[in-house]
Each structure stands twice: as structure tokens, then as C-alpha cells.
Design a protein around this motif. Structure first.
Motif, mmCIF file in Angstrom:
data_model
loop_
_atom_site.group_PDB
_atom_site.id
_atom_site.type_symbol
_atom_site.label_atom_id
_atom_site.label_comp_id
_atom_site.label_asym_id
_atom_site.label_seq_id
_atom_site.Cartn_x
_atom_site.Cartn_y
_atom_site.Cartn_z
ATOM 1 N N TRP A 43 0.809 -1.215 0.000
ATOM 2 C CA TRP A 43 0.000 0.000 0.000
ATOM 3 C C TRP A 43 0.845 1.270 0.000
ATOM 4 O O TRP A 43 0.445 2.278 -0.587
ATOM 5 N N LEU A 44 1.996 1.237 0.666
ATOM 6 C CA LEU A 44 2.800 2.445 0.840
ATOM 7 C C LEU A 44 4.033 2.451 -0.053
ATOM 8 O O LEU A 44 5.005 3.144 0.226
ATOM 9 N N TYR A 49 8.274 -3.231 5.698
ATOM 10 C CA TYR A 49 6.994 -2.915 6.331
ATOM 11 C C TYR A 49 6.946 -3.332 7.798
ATOM 12 O O TYR A 49 7.399 -4.418 8.167
ATOM 13 N N ASP A 140 -2.815 2.714 -4.999
ATOM 14 C CA ASP A 140 -2.166 3.405 -3.892
ATOM 15 C C ASP A 140 -0.648 3.270 -3.993
ATOM 16 O O ASP A 140 0.091 4.234 -3.762
ATOM 17 N N ARG A 141 -0.203 2.074 -4.340
ATOM 18 C CA ARG A 141 1.224 1.837 -4.507
ATOM 19 C C ARG A 141 1.805 2.735 -5.608
ATOM 20 O O ARG A 141 2.866 3.349 -5.439
ATOM 21 N N VAL A 144 2.148 6.443 -4.396
ATOM 22 C CA VAL A 144 3.270 6.686 -3.486
ATOM 23 C C VAL A 144 4.602 6.578 -4.222
ATOM 24 O O VAL A 144 5.492 7.427 -4.051
ATOM 25 N N VAL A 162 7.448 6.050 5.111
ATOM 26 C CA VAL A 162 6.056 6.420 4.820
ATOM 27 C C VAL A 162 5.196 5.815 5.923
ATOM 28 O O VAL A 162 5.398 4.658 6.313
ATOM 29 N N ARG A 163 4.240 6.590 6.416
ATOM 30 C CA ARG A 163 3.406 6.139 7.537
ATOM 31 C C ARG A 163 1.948 6.419 7.219
ATOM 32 O O ARG A 163 1.609 7.482 6.700
ATOM 33 N N CYS A 164 1.067 5.452 7.548
ATOM 34 C CA CYS A 164 -0.357 5.660 7.271
ATOM 35 C C CYS A 164 -1.211 4.746 8.136
ATOM 36 O O CYS A 164 -0.882 3.579 8.330
#
Length: 213
Positions: A43-44, A49, A140-141, A144, A162-164
Motif C-alpha cells: 500500500w505504501l 513494512y 495506492d502503490r 506513493v 512512509v506512515r499511514c
């Protein structure tokens, strides 16, 4: 694009679900770092991760990956679910829980649309019929990763992490915003952010266990 972020000097604990053999190799110093992930469901974007401050969620991920290899949640097969902890300095962090980070992602999306011309954007999709969370985050990938490309082209400082936050799993009630597997996830792009690895204590069960029928 938005203005350059200030550097973050906050330390957080991250937890990574993996096979026990990998965790033991890290602690023994046989390998230096976990391998960055570059999967379509990341996702990020690219990175190593971690679940922020949540060893139990990391263990749940590892157990799910071991029990359902057909979902391909990890690149390698998990035989013995395990959790490794890390002390992380977020440094220059793209924080998608803040408006500045969200605006920058929105700018990246618009630039990505232009760059692709008539070619359609990637699509977030379900991994299978049982997937209620749409975990294959191709769009999303792409956003980013393209954001990082734009920053490099604009000679802005690269993001180290990256943080979410993510809402995941079933809601606790029909109208509740609390979801059973919600978490905050971190993708570390710069391995210098990882100050060290450690073995966490066994994740605790709910403090209310035994009080609820």
C-alpha cells in the motif's frame, strides 16, 4: 507539490511478521536487515513494512500468511509465524495521517494521471472473493512510488519512511468506525532509519479476556 517536510526525529517501535528463521537470523546478526518489499499489495510503495507499536497485529499477519499461502501475502512461505521488533527513527517521513502528506499524495495522483495519458490508472482490487478489504492496492502503490519520483525530479529531500493508518477487517458494530484489524503501518525506505532489531515479548491477549462471555 507541497513544500518540503521538516525532518522527523521521533522514535517508534515497529513490528514485522515473518518466518521464525528470518527473525532468528536478524537477532543473531547473520543478516543485516529485512528485505524491502516490492509487491503489488504494498500500500505504501516499496520498503520494509512494520506495524507501528502493535506486535499482536504483526503476529496475526504472520499467522494468516502461514495459514493461507494462496493469498501470497508474503514473497516467501511462512512456516513458523514469528514477530521481530525494530526501533525506528522515522526521519523525513511522508505521514499520510496529516493533511500535508495527503495533499502531496493528491498532487502525485494528478501528475500520475497526466503522465499516463490515455493509459488507465492501476486499480485497487480484491485478492479473492473473500477479501472485504481490497488488499491489492495497485493504485495506492503507484501513487506513493510516483510521489517519490516527483520529489527526486524536483530536487526535494527523499522520504526515508512512509506512515499511514488503515481501517481493516469487520467493524465492531454496524455503524462503528472501529475495525477489528485496524493498524498504523510504516514502510521504511532508508535502512538507516532502523536503529536495531529486538525480540519482543509474546503478544498479550486482551486485558478483558475472561470478563466477556
Amino acid at each position: 507539490m507541497s513544500a518540503d517536510h521538516r525532518y522527523s526525529r521521533s522514535l517508534v517501535l515497529g513490528f514485522h511478521g515473518c518466518d521464525e528463521s528470518i527473525g532468528r537470523q536478524l537477532i543473531a546478526g547473520e543478516v543485516t536487515h529485512l528485505k524491502p518489499s516490492k509487491n503489488p499489495y504494498d500500500w505504501l510503495g516499496d520498503g520494509i513494512y512494520f506495524f507501528e507499536n502493535d506486535p499482536e497485529r504483526a503476529l496475526h499477519f504472520a499467522v494468516t500468511a502461514a495459514e493461507h499461502p494462496e493469498r501470497q501475502l508474503t514473497k516467501g512461505r511462512i512456516e513458523a509465524p514469528f514477530v521481530i521488533g525494530a526501533v525506528i527513527d522515522l526521519r523525513n517521513c511522508l505521514d499520510l495521517s496529516h493533511q500535508q502528506g495527503i495533499r502531496e499524495a493528491a498532487d502525485a495522483l494528478e501528475a500520475l494521471k497526466i503522465s499516463r495519458g490515455d493509459k488507465p490508472l492501476p486499480v485497487n482490487k480484491r485478492a479473492n472473493d473473500e477479501d472485504d478489504d481490497i488488499i491489492v492496492r495497485n493504485l495506492d502503490r503507484a501513487i506513493v512510488n510516483y510521489l517519490h519520483v516527483l520529489r527526486k525530479g524536483a530536487a526535494l529531500s527523499p522520504y526515508d519512511s512512509v506512515r499511514c493508518p488503515f481501517s481493516q477487517g469487520k467493524p465492531l458494530a454496524d455503524t462503528s468506525f472501529f475495525h477489528e484489524y485496524s493498524h498504523v503501518q510504516i514502510a521504511v525506505r532508508n535502512t538507516n532509519c532502523i536503529l536495531g532489531y529486538f525480540l519482543p515479548q509474546n503478544p498479550l491477549s486482551s486485558p478483558f479476556q475472561g470478563l466477556v462471555n
